[in-house]
Design a protein around this motif. Structure first.
Motif, PDB file in Angstrom:
ATOM      1  N   ALA A 110       0.825  -1.209   0.000  1.00 14.34           N
ATOM      2  CA  ALA A 110       0.000   0.000   0.000  1.00 14.34           C
ATOM      3  C   ALA A 110       0.860   1.260   0.000  1.00 14.34           C
ATOM      4  O   ALA A 110       0.582   2.217  -0.713  1.00 14.34           O
ATOM      5  N   VAL A 111       1.915   1.259   0.808  1.00 15.54           N
ATOM      6  CA  VAL A 111       2.677   2.479   1.070  1.00 15.54           C
ATOM      7  C   VAL A 111       3.758   2.721   0.018  1.00 15.54           C
ATOM      8  O   VAL A 111       4.182   3.855  -0.200  1.00 15.54           O
ATOM      9  N   TRP A 112       4.187   1.657  -0.647  1.00 18.70           N
ATOM     10  CA  TRP A 112       5.267   1.740  -1.629  1.00 18.70           C
ATOM     11  C   TRP A 112       4.978   2.834  -2.670  1.00 18.70           C
ATOM     12  O   TRP A 112       3.885   2.897  -3.204  1.00 18.70           O
ATOM     13  N   GLY A 113       5.972   3.687  -2.911  1.00 19.11           N
ATOM     14  CA  GLY A 113       5.806   4.725  -3.932  1.00 19.11           C
ATOM     15  C   GLY A 113       5.189   6.010  -3.411  1.00 19.11           C
ATOM     16  O   GLY A 113       4.969   6.941  -4.179  1.00 19.11           O
ATOM     17  N   SER A 114       4.911   6.100  -2.106  1.00 19.81           N
ATOM     18  CA  SER A 114       4.340   7.330  -1.552  1.00 19.81           C
ATOM     19  C   SER A 114       5.415   8.396  -1.403  1.00 19.81           C
ATOM     20  O   SER A 114       6.606   8.090  -1.331  1.00 19.81           O
ATOM     21  N   ASP A 115       4.962   9.649  -1.317  1.00 25.51           N
ATOM     22  CA  ASP A 115       5.902  10.739  -1.056  1.00 25.51           C
ATOM     23  C   ASP A 115       6.091  10.951   0.447  1.00 25.51           C
ATOM     24  O   ASP A 115       7.125  11.463   0.877  1.00 25.51           O
ATOM     25  N   LEU A 116       5.074  10.578   1.214  1.00 23.67           N
ATOM     26  CA  LEU A 116       5.152  10.770   2.662  1.00 23.67           C
ATOM     27  C   LEU A 116       4.186   9.797   3.334  1.00 23.67           C
ATOM     28  O   LEU A 116       3.133   9.494   2.788  1.00 23.67           O
ATOM     29  N   VAL A 117       4.599   9.300   4.502  1.00 20.01           N
ATOM     30  CA  VAL A 117       3.734   8.396   5.259  1.00 20.01           C
ATOM     31  C   VAL A 117       3.345   9.072   6.573  1.00 20.01           C
ATOM     32  O   VAL A 117       4.200   9.535   7.328  1.00 20.01           O
ATOM     33  N   LEU A 118       2.048   9.139   6.782  1.00 19.05           N
ATOM     34  CA  LEU A 118       1.514   9.678   8.018  1.00 19.05           C
ATOM     35  C   LEU A 118       1.186   8.484   8.897  1.00 19.05           C
ATOM     36  O   LEU A 118       0.406   7.621   8.503  1.00 19.05           O
ATOM     37  N   LEU A 119       1.814   8.394  10.073  1.00 19.23           N
ATOM     38  CA  LEU A 119       1.510   7.284  10.973  1.00 19.23           C
ATOM     39  C   LEU A 119       0.569   7.778  12.065  1.00 19.23           C
ATOM     40  O   LEU A 119       0.883   8.741  12.769  1.00 19.23           O
ATOM     41  N   VAL A 120      -0.573   7.129  12.177  1.00 21.62           N
ATOM     42  CA  VAL A 120      -1.560   7.516  13.190  1.00 21.62           C
ATOM     43  C   VAL A 120      -1.380   6.564  14.371  1.00 21.62           C
ATOM     44  O   VAL A 120      -1.408   5.351  14.199  1.00 21.62           O
ATOM     45  N   THR A 121      -1.184   7.138  15.561  1.00 20.62           N
ATOM     46  CA  THR A 121      -0.944   6.279  16.715  1.00 20.62           C
ATOM     47  C   THR A 121      -1.721   6.801  17.906  1.00 20.62           C
ATOM     48  O   THR A 121      -2.427   7.806  17.818  1.00 20.62           O
ATOM     49  N   GLU A 122      -1.638   6.079  19.021  1.00 19.72           N
ATOM     50  CA  GLU A 122      -2.239   6.552  20.266  1.00 19.72           C
ATOM     51  C   GLU A 122      -1.205   6.359  21.366  1.00 19.72           C
ATOM     52  O   GLU A 122      -0.355   5.462  21.276  1.00 19.72           O
ATOM     53  N   PRO A 123      -1.241   7.204  22.398  1.00 17.99           N
ATOM     54  CA  PRO A 123      -0.171   7.185  23.398  1.00 17.99           C
ATOM     55  C   PRO A 123      -0.364   6.091  24.445  1.00 17.99           C
ATOM     56  O   PRO A 123      -0.517   6.365  25.625  1.00 17.99           O
ATOM     57  N   THR A 124      -0.354   4.846  23.999  1.00 24.41           N
ATOM     58  CA  THR A 124      -0.477   3.704  24.902  1.00 24.41           C
ATOM     59  C   THR A 124       0.708   2.776  24.646  1.00 24.41           C
ATOM     60  O   THR A 124       1.369   2.887  23.608  1.00 24.41           O
TER      61      THR A 124
END
Lengths: 304, 290
Positions: B175-189
């Motif tokens: 899915a991510v291959w070839g992207s210009d930027l990856v946004l990682l969504v996380t939670e503080p746990t």
């Protein structure tokens, strides 16, 4: 021996927290973390790792520059666009199919075995734990799931333990399919949202495909009661065993922060009653079901 | 420009960010839902679907009239999808990865090209948003070929947002291959942090720029923030836990339509993404001229 596999379709609905709670209730079990590409159960169970094993699966093609004739045949054969115009094979794109390695006219391609991760046999305060860590951006997660479930089974036999509780991966693809073959029953934990319901319908259809008994639990039910009740209705219509509701509480997160299961964090709460009731009911139902030997076809389909 | 939204841990808010960002922008954008195992973006976006396409993989069948049982096809197959017995040749299409090797090595023209349905691609629109998603057939194990097929629908030149699957293994990579930027969504746990570390390692393996969205930022502890500071990963946006958000999400509604402040949140997120990409270009140019 019985293996209960906990799945959800959608991620983040509470699989691992629930498996931790079930682990804290029982003592006669082997625990298995089959979410091998984002394993978290060890964060609650603080395992002493007794054995570490490398996990090799499949192969990767590598071009030996000095032998390569640059004829370009492999570029045409490779269906995974893994070979660049300057004859480098990108290990992240290589599928390990061996076509270039087999057919290269100059025999210029090596095909070494692929280290895909590690798996561990551990001891925890609630019994043995078999878990794994898939390599960064690695493949063959299904094979790793199949392997650690087999190890969990052998460990349960060796120790004379009746139960295996398996924390499954999200989704419905390869690692999930690998977590289903030979299972006794599947507990699906979902949340009351439109996506929770949508994803539950897909994972439940997959479990039906394997003809396994399904039990369904709605977590965080009070975040949206109408949707929680809609999921209960879905269970009734489809004939799945509805196991009840768990409330939304930040205690799950606080317990996680302290490295505890919810039952150790606050032993007198409502959650403990629900989980204890759930576990008792599951044990009875699964004992009664006395599942038949899985067919060869299901065992084969479970391979990645 | 292609922005992928990924997470490691599931249920952190990938789809919420992807759909609300796409709608908030209010300009031509395409949203590709690459979580083909459990696609959800359409539930929030409600696009008008105008095309549906079955996706197949080529798999072999062996013509018994031509097969000499030489075993070459079985030898090349790395996925145990072919078995050769003394007087019979069997294929197991569900195990086939469609590499085409057996077709290449068969000298008897005994391999017949067949198809295995792996899923469906649906295309639709909602205002200026072009929407594409894949739905893996229930029972199908291989998600990456369908993900690659969804991405082949990308219209270059239009801003693209990819909603990636959870985890860190091959479907995420596809899915991510070839992207210009990856946004990682996380939670503080602790679970969020553990899976974030794995996701960061995977994104760095692909040598892509990345930034964080910390969702439910006021629950749990500060270890995700400390980790981001230590690893010099920019935090683009923090969203506190809000019951109204959870309820809006549960109903399948968009935050930008129910909670006006979300439009601003999403636009500021997009500005941070653009600034990060611009900064990356400047750093690269500076490194190049040195």
């Amino acid at each position: 021996m019985h293996e209960l596999v906990v799945l959800s379709g959608k991620g983040g609905t509470g699989k691992t927290s629930l498996v931790g709670a079930l682990a804290a209730l029982g003592r006669q079990q082997v625990l298995c973390d089959a979410d091998v590409d984002a394993a978290d159960l060890h964060l609650l169970l603080d395992p002493d790792i007794l054995e570490r094993h490398d996990f090799y699966a499949g192969h990767r093609a590598v071009i030996r520059e000095d032998s390569c004739l640059r004829c370009g045949e492999c570029l045409d054969w490779c269906r995974f666009q893994a070979i660049s115009a300057d004859f480098q094979i990108n290990p992240l794109l290589c599928e390990g199919c061996g076509v270039c390695w087999t057919l290269c006219p100059a025999k210029a391609i090596d095909f070494p075995e692929n280290l895909c991760g590690q798996w561990f046999s551990s001891e925890t305060r609630f019994g043995p734990l078999v878990h794994a860590r898939l390599g960064v951006a690695a493949e063959n997660s299904g094979k790793l799931v199949a392997l650690i479930r087999q190890e969990a089974r052998q460990l349960a036999e060796a120790r004379g333990l009746d139960w295996i509780i398996t924390d499954g991966p999200p989704g419905i693809g390869c690692p999930v399919i690998a977590s289903l073959g030979d299972a006794s029953a599947v507990l699906m934990i979902t949340e009351p949202s439109i996506s929770g319901q949508h994803d539950l319908e897909r994972i439940a259809a997959l479990v039906d495909h394997f003809r396994l008994p399904s039990f369904i639990l709605v977590n965080k039910a009070d975040l949206h009661w109408p949707m929680a009740r809609a999921i209960r209705k879905f269970c009734d219509v489809k004939g799945y065993h509805f196991m009840g509701y768990l409330p939304y509480t930040r205690d799950f997160i606080q317990a996680q922060v302290e490295g505890k299961t919810i039952l150790e964090y606050d032993s007198n709460n409502q959650i403990k009653q629900v989980v204890a009731g759930l576990w008792k009911k599951l044990r009875q139902e699964i004992h009664q079901l006395n599942p038949p030997e899985p067919s060869k076809a299901t065992a084969r389909a479970a391979r990645p | 420009m292609i922005i992928s939204i990924a997470s490691g841990k599931g249920g952190t808010g990938k789809t919420t960010i992807a759909t609300n960002l796409a709608v908030a922008l209010g300009e031509p954008v395409q949203l590709l839902d690459c979580d083909v195992e459990e696609p959800n973006a359409h539930l929030f976006l409600n696009p008008v679907m105008y095309r549906s396409l079955d996706v197949h993989l080529e798999v072999p069948e062996i013509d018994p009239a031509r097969c000499t049982y030489c075993g070459k096809c079985r030898e090349i197959c790395q996925f145990n999808a072919i078995a050769i017995l003394p007087n019979a040749a069997l294929t197991f299409p569900e195990l086939c990865h469609s590499c085409g090797g057996c077709f290449l090595v068969c000298t008897e023209k005994a391999m017949i090209s067949k198809n295995r349905l792996i899923g469906v691609i649906e295309t639709g629109a909602r205002g200026p948003i072009r929407f594409v998603h894949g739905r893996l057939r229930v029972g199908e194990a291989l998600a990456p070929p369908l993900i690659r097929r969804v991405k082949a629908e990308t219209d270059n030149g239009v801003l693209t947002i990819i909603d990636a699957p959870p985890g860190t293994s091959c479907p995420v990579l596809a899915a991510v291959w070839g992207s210009d930027l990856v946004l990682l969504v996380t939670e503080p746990t602790p679970f969020g942090l553990n899976d974030l570390e794995l996701a960061v390692a995977a994104v760095r393996e692909m040598e892509l720029p990345l930034g964080l969205v910390i969702n439910r930022a006021d629950v749990g502890d500060r270890r995700v923030h400390d980790y981001a500071a230590r690893e010099k990963i920019p935090i683009f946006l923090e969203i506190p836990f809000d019951r109204e958000v959870a309820e809006t999400y549960a109903r399948g509604e968009l935050m930008v339509e129910k909670m006006p402040e979300w439009r601003g949140l999403m636009l500021s997120l997009f500005e941070r993404i653009q600034a990060e990409l611009e900064g990356g270009r400047l750093r690269k140019a500076a490194a190049g001229s040195r």
